[in-house]
Design an enzyme around this catalytic site. Structure first.
Site, mmCIF file in Angstrom:
data_model
loop_
_atom_site.group_PDB
_atom_site.id
_atom_site.type_symbol
_atom_site.label_atom_id
_atom_site.label_comp_id
_atom_site.label_asym_id
_atom_site.label_seq_id
_atom_site.Cartn_x
_atom_site.Cartn_y
_atom_site.Cartn_z
ATOM 1 N N SER A 1 29.523 2.797 3.708
ATOM 2 C CA SER A 1 29.572 2.586 2.269
ATOM 3 C C SER A 1 30.472 1.422 1.880
ATOM 4 O O SER A 1 30.628 1.130 0.710
ATOM 5 C CB SER A 1 30.024 3.875 1.575
ATOM 6 O OG SER A 1 31.162 4.398 2.212
ATOM 7 N N CYS B 1 37.788 -3.494 -3.268
ATOM 8 C CA CYS B 1 37.590 -2.812 -1.977
ATOM 9 C C CYS B 1 38.788 -1.922 -1.660
ATOM 10 O O CYS B 1 39.926 -2.380 -1.674
ATOM 11 C CB CYS B 1 37.396 -3.859 -0.878
ATOM 12 S SG CYS B 1 37.546 -3.166 0.793
ATOM 13 N N HIS C 1 35.364 -1.808 9.545
ATOM 14 C CA HIS C 1 36.192 -0.647 9.889
ATOM 15 C C HIS C 1 35.413 0.332 10.742
ATOM 16 O O HIS C 1 34.189 0.340 10.742
ATOM 17 C CB HIS C 1 36.679 0.053 8.613
ATOM 18 C CG HIS C 1 35.583 0.783 7.874
ATOM 19 N ND1 HIS C 1 34.642 0.123 7.098
ATOM 20 C CD2 HIS C 1 35.283 2.103 7.797
ATOM 21 C CE1 HIS C 1 33.812 1.018 6.573
ATOM 22 N NE2 HIS C 1 34.168 2.230 6.987
ATOM 23 N N CYS D 1 40.855 -3.250 1.584
ATOM 24 C CA CYS D 1 41.574 -4.523 1.639
ATOM 25 C C CYS D 1 43.090 -4.303 1.489
ATOM 26 O O CYS D 1 43.523 -3.360 0.828
ATOM 27 C CB CYS D 1 41.074 -5.472 0.536
ATOM 28 S SG CYS D 1 39.598 -6.403 1.010
ATOM 29 N N HIS E 1 33.729 -3.864 4.358
ATOM 30 C CA HIS E 1 34.984 -4.237 5.010
ATOM 31 C C HIS E 1 34.964 -3.675 6.434
ATOM 32 O O HIS E 1 34.786 -2.473 6.616
ATOM 33 C CB HIS E 1 36.179 -3.668 4.236
ATOM 34 C CG HIS E 1 37.485 -4.271 4.662
ATOM 35 N ND1 HIS E 1 38.280 -5.019 3.827
ATOM 36 C CD2 HIS E 1 38.115 -4.266 5.868
ATOM 37 C CE1 HIS E 1 39.348 -5.431 4.496
ATOM 38 N NE2 HIS E 1 39.268 -4.978 5.735
ATOM 39 N N HIS F 1 38.106 -9.121 4.540
ATOM 40 C CA HIS F 1 36.987 -8.317 4.048
ATOM 41 C C HIS F 1 35.659 -8.755 4.668
ATOM 42 O O HIS F 1 34.706 -7.975 4.749
ATOM 43 C CB HIS F 1 36.918 -8.457 2.520
ATOM 44 C CG HIS F 1 35.921 -7.574 1.838
ATOM 45 N ND1 HIS F 1 36.112 -6.218 1.704
ATOM 46 C CD2 HIS F 1 34.722 -7.842 1.264
ATOM 47 C CE1 HIS F 1 35.069 -5.688 1.057
ATOM 48 N NE2 HIS F 1 34.204 -6.652 0.782
ATOM 49 N N ASN G 1 30.264 3.070 12.104
ATOM 50 C CA ASN G 1 28.970 2.956 11.429
ATOM 51 C C ASN G 1 28.943 1.605 10.764
ATOM 52 O O ASN G 1 29.753 1.339 9.890
ATOM 53 C CB ASN G 1 28.801 4.044 10.363
ATOM 54 C CG ASN G 1 28.683 5.424 10.971
ATOM 55 O OD1 ASN G 1 28.124 5.585 12.047
ATOM 56 N ND2 ASN G 1 29.219 6.424 10.283
ATOM 57 N N GLN H 1 35.890 4.577 12.562
ATOM 58 C CA GLN H 1 36.486 5.874 12.275
ATOM 59 C C GLN H 1 36.897 6.574 13.564
ATOM 60 O O GLN H 1 36.415 6.225 14.641
ATOM 61 C CB GLN H 1 35.487 6.780 11.548
ATOM 62 C CG GLN H 1 35.042 6.266 10.204
ATOM 63 C CD GLN H 1 34.243 7.322 9.437
ATOM 64 O OE1 GLN H 1 34.704 8.437 9.241
ATOM 65 N NE2 GLN H 1 33.049 6.966 9.018
HETATM 66 O O1 LIG Z 1 32.747 9.013 6.366
HETATM 67 P P1 LIG Z 1 31.694 8.057 5.865
HETATM 68 O O2 LIG Z 1 31.741 6.731 6.563
HETATM 69 O O3 LIG Z 1 31.714 7.893 4.377
HETATM 70 O O4 LIG Z 1 30.293 8.756 6.208
HETATM 71 C C1 LIG Z 1 29.356 8.286 7.127
HETATM 72 O O5 LIG Z 1 29.744 8.620 8.460
HETATM 73 C C2 LIG Z 1 29.854 10.007 8.756
HETATM 74 C C3 LIG Z 1 30.160 10.158 10.233
HETATM 75 O O6 LIG Z 1 29.154 9.652 11.067
HETATM 76 C C4 LIG Z 1 28.585 10.771 8.363
HETATM 77 O O7 LIG Z 1 28.812 12.151 8.485
HETATM 78 C C5 LIG Z 1 28.136 10.458 6.940
HETATM 79 O O8 LIG Z 1 26.899 11.078 6.682
HETATM 80 C C6 LIG Z 1 28.035 8.947 6.766
HETATM 81 O O9 LIG Z 1 27.660 8.628 5.451
#
Ligand SMILES: O=P(O)(O)O[C@H]1O[C@H](CO)[C@@H](O)[C@H](O)[C@H]1O
Ligand SMILES: O=P(O)(O)O[C@H]1O[C@H](CO)[C@@H](O)[C@H](O)[C@H]1O
Lengths: 351, 351
Positions: free
Chosen positions: A164, A52, A169, A55, A167, A116, A156, A171
């Site tokens: 993806s 990961c 997190h 981590c 873990h 994780h 997300n 943004q």
């Molecule tokens: O930056 P990440 O987490 O890889 O990407 C994810 O979040 C982003 C922000 O909402 C989006 O634009 C991407 O399509 C999504 O896959």
């Protein structure tokens, strides 16, 4: 001809935050589902995953090493949607159809925990308070950068929401312009404040507390509710009772109360379908453009895609993309279901 | 400091149809993908499926029998999002926060072909012309109903777009109100027309033909292009060259030309990733409210989710839901890729 029954009859509801309508079809949840099922991972995650890139101690895509962090950890996104470069641009090219302008910004990743396998509902209140402190610090630091006028904190969660890495997190995308949805919200908040000298959400929360039917959780400082105009089946919003316009203006008590309601709400979400509940969430608060913004009122949106079970989501597709958002269960019904769910995480019961 | 390069630098573009911005991050397609992969069915479909509720002669959920139809076939959706019942409603309850009103409407399903396995790109031009005739008839019939002011024709294609049956079909949701997205578009079209005495899209198509870089297909009467402000990676729009405001005003030549461009565009889509390409599509045209609407200009939107391959889609999630739509490849690049793809369906080559 019959009298309008909001619990039974198809109708539209108005969202005063962004001035848009939503189509509500209470009877529609009855239709059988023959479409796509989501795959969910039931795999138990390890506390530490050597592969990961989030981590502690591991190597990221850009070759950098994560520190042996012990609470939360923030780093610059290696594949940021915006860049910090200042771009020269002639603003006089005001074409009707081909209107574009460069955008400066910074993207960061916020690891919620060194563990994780630990999502928000499973963390201690103190750990969540620590994430809130990190959000406050980032909001301040990024907001202080001269060209940054808006700081979008979001998460997300779950692969169905494009996440993806399991873990835990979130943004932060900080940028020079107000994003479209925030600008719409700001316009609504401003015109309400100018007229009433109170924030729209201060009055809205009071109106909701009075009727009670869409409230999911209430504590001394925050309310979690299914908005009257919610579009996602189990969409919720956490709103501060006080008209506080940004996370950095929380009192110590408010921070604790926010941590508690976050834990409770995400626990109820996980308990709904006995699964790590996917969603996109994010905070809407005052821009960092140096103005005072008394119209802004701290709130956090939760947009979860699931509708019927851990594997059947609501598809916002043809009609929704071309016409308007449509929902198959009333917000009152969703709130009732969420309200009645336990605050104790299902995993802590089986262990 | 460097000069703005729209092909390289992060920027925002403006959509004059709905007055919203989109964030474009040209460099971002380079990031590695470790997230969810869609499952695609590579199974060959039979021409007739005895378990399909859309195939000729079969029984639907409500117990009714489909006729042995030979071209297209329309029926009322058994699980409609709206109902035809007239509802009594006191419009004087104008609450600031709890604004709702009943909505009357009709939902229909349009089977494109008796063949279970035949999608638009694989049909003959004459068959597609026949679908267009069906759309014209439905637009007229539904539009003539007194309380129907808007007829939304659309298609959800592929399980990733919530489509629960591979039998080629679209839907029509007709209703009393203008849906949110249509109302936004109408406002923009109207203010442009009032100012210029020409439709916005008439001028836009000319401007696009002049620069050429976003054109995918052009014939005598229609253009398929990637809009300057497209949000989905391979989003396109088919626009009539003439300012025709609804499908029922097509000349015979225009109907044929529309059928041809539909076949060509969907063929290119399938050829992009050698897969039956998922999308939601739909027609925006004049409301059926009895007014003349010279500002309206026929166009059809295609919103396909795929980004990198037949299994990796673009997630419109956290930032997109809370902030604004964001894309990872420029519209110019997407148009170039689509333009260069063959008009011959990949399946017809392998067979
Ligand atoms: O930056 P990440 O987490 O890889 O990407 C994810 O979040 C982003 C922000 O909402 C989006 O634009 C991407 O399509 C999504 O896959
Ligand atoms: O009516 P269908 O095709 O079963 O349903 C599909 O299209 C509808 C209209 O876009 C959406 O509301 C549903 O979420 C989707 O699953």
């Amino acid at each position: 001809m019959k009298n309008f029954d909001i619990n039974e009859d198809p109708h539209r509801r108005f969202n005063p935050l962004i001035n848009e309508w939503v189509l509500v079809s209470p009877h529609r949840a009855k239709r059988p589902w023959q479409g796509q099922n989501e795959t969910i991972s039931t795999e138990e995650l390890p506390k530490y995953d050597p592969t990961c890139y989030l981590c502690p101690g591991n190597v990221r895509a850009n070759g950098m090493n994560n520190p042996q962090y012990e609470s939360s950890f923030v780093f610059e996104n290696d594949f940021a949607a915006m860049k910090q470069d200042e771009i020269i641009f002639e603003d006089d090219i005001k074409h009707t159809f081909f209107k574009a302008k460069p955008e400066q910004g910074i993207s960061r990743v916020v690891c919620f925990s060194p563990r994780h396998d630990l999502t928000l509902p499973e963390m201690e209140i103190a750990d969540i308070e620590n994430i809130i402190k990190t959000w406050q610090k980032e909001y301040t630091d990024l907001g202080n950068i001269k060209y940054i006028n808006h700081v979008q904190i979001f998460e997300n969660k779950g692969s169905v929401m494009g996440c993806s890495n399991p873990h835990p997190h979130g943004q932060i995308w900080a940028q020079s312009s107000l994003p479209t949805q925030v600008e719409k919200t700001q316009n609504s908040l401003k015109s309400y404040f100018d007229k009433n000298q109170k924030t729209l959400l201060e009055d809205y929360v009071q109106a909701e507390l009075k009727v009670g039917e869409r409230i999911v959780i209430e504590n001394d400082h925050f309310v979690a509710l299914v908005p009257f105009w919610a579009i996602w089946p189990y969409e919720t919003m956490i709103v501060s009772k006080r008209a506080v316009n940004k996370i950095t203006n929380f009192t110590a008590d408010e921070s604790t109360a926010f941590a508690k309601i976050l834990k409770q709400l995400t626990t109820k979400y996980d308990n709904l379908f006995n699964t790590s509940f996917p969603y996109s969430s994010g905070i809407h608060q005052s821009p960092t453009d140096g103005l005072i913004h008394p119209e802004w009122h701290f709130h956090m949106h939760f947009y979860p895609p699931l509708l019927r079970s851990a594997t059947v989501k609501k598809f916002m597709v043809g009609y929704e993309m071309l016409g308007e958002s449509q929902r198959d269960i009333t917000p009152e019904k969703s709130a009732e279901i969420l309200r009645q769910l336990s605050d104790v995480h299902y995993k802590s019961l089986v262990k």
